[in-house]
Design an enzyme around this catalytic site. Structure first.
Site, PDB file in Angstrom:
ATOM      1  N   SER A 103       0.847  -1.189   0.000  1.00  7.23           N
ATOM      2  CA  SER A 103       0.000   0.000   0.000  1.00  7.23           C
ATOM      3  C   SER A 103       0.885   1.243   0.000  1.00  7.23           C
ATOM      4  O   SER A 103       1.694   1.436  -0.909  1.00  7.23           O
ATOM      5  CB  SER A 103      -0.959  -0.057   1.186  1.00  7.23           C
ATOM      6  OG  SER A 103      -1.959   0.935   1.077  1.00  7.23           O
ATOM      7  N   GLU A 223      -1.840  -3.256  -8.037  1.00  9.12           N
ATOM      8  CA  GLU A 223      -3.083  -3.506  -7.306  1.00  9.12           C
ATOM      9  C   GLU A 223      -3.588  -2.176  -6.783  1.00  9.12           C
ATOM     10  O   GLU A 223      -2.855  -1.179  -6.788  1.00  9.12           O
ATOM     11  CB  GLU A 223      -2.852  -4.487  -6.149  1.00  9.12           C
ATOM     12  CG  GLU A 223      -1.832  -4.035  -5.104  1.00  9.12           C
ATOM     13  CD  GLU A 223      -2.373  -3.080  -4.044  1.00  9.12           C
ATOM     14  OE1 GLU A 223      -3.600  -3.098  -3.802  1.00  9.12           O
ATOM     15  OE2 GLU A 223      -1.578  -2.310  -3.475  1.00  9.12           O
ATOM     16  N   HIS A 293      -5.099  -5.576  -1.347  1.00 10.07           N
ATOM     17  CA  HIS A 293      -5.760  -5.345  -0.059  1.00 10.07           C
ATOM     18  C   HIS A 293      -6.750  -6.479   0.210  1.00 10.07           C
ATOM     19  O   HIS A 293      -7.963  -6.283   0.311  1.00 10.07           O
ATOM     20  CB  HIS A 293      -6.450  -3.989  -0.064  1.00 10.07           C
ATOM     21  CG  HIS A 293      -5.493  -2.837  -0.034  1.00 10.07           C
ATOM     22  ND1 HIS A 293      -4.670  -2.515  -1.101  1.00 10.07           N
ATOM     23  CD2 HIS A 293      -5.215  -1.932   0.944  1.00 10.07           C
ATOM     24  CE1 HIS A 293      -3.944  -1.452  -0.782  1.00 10.07           C
ATOM     25  NE2 HIS A 293      -4.251  -1.083   0.449  1.00 10.07           N
TER      26      HIS A 293
END
Length: 323
Positions: A103, A223, A293
């Site tokens: 992230s 992602e 995630h």
């Protein structure tokens, strides 16, 4: 087992219970867990002000730990880019500390790759990877009671491989749409290609900055979370228009989660975005990578050279030479 240093370089830890569960579970696995003194600091939305988080990153680099694990992502590393201790981080990675996160951590990983070609690991954060809990419903317990659920088995196995230094790669089953797009192409799609990428939004945020890694003939994995397909397409088009995608051997898409389609979309789905991308590129675009995630998350060596294979319906990323 491993000496793991836990620190907070980005968002503040709001879920203290998840933090405690994560620490408890790592210790139950036999690891020595060292907690940074400011791991639970809070300032605005951040885990402490900029100086506090910079100091925590420095302590993680100086810890001599086998693994330096972030507590969570969120936002915060982008504003630290000009001040991050790049040389210290690179020295620590070179001496064997494996920095693990995802992230917001994408920012540090790609900056370190650009500056020093150092390998880091895209993988779980403490709270979401090891500290999760599920609400028990219909189990006879009190309303809203929290029942512990074990971390994902695949994630745990990949994490253990990293700790033991035995991981050689990862694989996943391709959807039928990928096989149709490959049109029978199989075998090795990329050889000794640099594996790089991470969160799509954070990847794009570095484009045109001193922390952008100029990777050619690589394997780019991506992602994201909470982004509607049209925003995902816009981000991908930015990379395409900048010439980034065409310079790669392959693009591998992980999980894009937590968005909702509306009546206005009228069939405009993420699959349509992927189809449009494939039409614009001459390189393979694979999907389904178990990373993002989501609980089921493999660990990926950012900056390492890899081979990418397709065998039947299986895709394989191999990096056994690291060990």
């Amino acid at each position: 087992m491993a000496h793991i240093y836990v620190y907070s370089p980005s968002g503040a830890v709001r879920d203290r219970a998840a933090f405690r569960r994560g620490i408890k579970r790592l210790r139950a696995l036999g690891h020595e867990v060292e907690i940074d003194p400011d791991a639970l600091a809070s300032w605005q939305r951040f885990a402490g002000d900029d100086d506090t988080r910079l100091a925590a990153i420095g302590r993680a680099a100086a810890s001599g730990a086998d693994l330096a694990l972030i507590t969570r992502g969120g936002y915060g590393l982008t504003r630290l880019l000009p001040r991050l201790p790049w040389r210290q981080l690179a020295r620590a990675a070179g001496k064997g500390t494996r920095f693990v996160g995802f992230s917001d951590f994408t920012t540090l990983q790609l900056g370190l790759l650009a500056r020093h070609a150092a390998v880091t690991w895209a993988g779980p954060a403490l709270c979401e990877g090891f500290g999760m809990a599920s609400r028990s419903e219909g189990s006879g317990g009190p309303p809203g009671a929290v029942a512990e659920s074990a971390p994902d088995e695949i994630m745990l196995a990949c994490f253990d491989d990293l700790v033991q230094g035995v991981g050689e790669g990862t694989g996943w089953r391709l959807p039928a749409s990928d096989l149709a797009a490959l049109r029978g192409r199989s075998g090795r799609l990329a050889h000794q290609a640099c594996l790089w990428g991470g969160n799509l939004t954070l990847v794009n945020s570095l484009l045109g900055t001193p922390w952008w890694p100029e990777i050619k003939h690589g394997v780019l994995f991506l992602e994201d979370v909470g982004e509607h397909p049209y925003r995902i397409e816009r981000l991908l088009l930015q990379l395409q228009h900048a010439g980034v995608l065409a310079r790669q051997k392959a693009v591998v898409l992980g999980q894009f989660t937590d968005y909702a389609l509306g009546a206005h979309d009228r069939g405009y789905t993420l699959a349509k975005v992927v189809g449009h991308l494939r039409d614009a590129l001459k390189i393979p675009v694979l999907t389904g990578l178990p990373f993002g995630h989501v609980p089921t998350k493999v660990l990926l060596p950012v900056g390492a050279t890899v081979d990418l294979w397709v065998q039947g319906r299986e895709a394989l990323l191999l990096w056994g030479h690291l060990h």
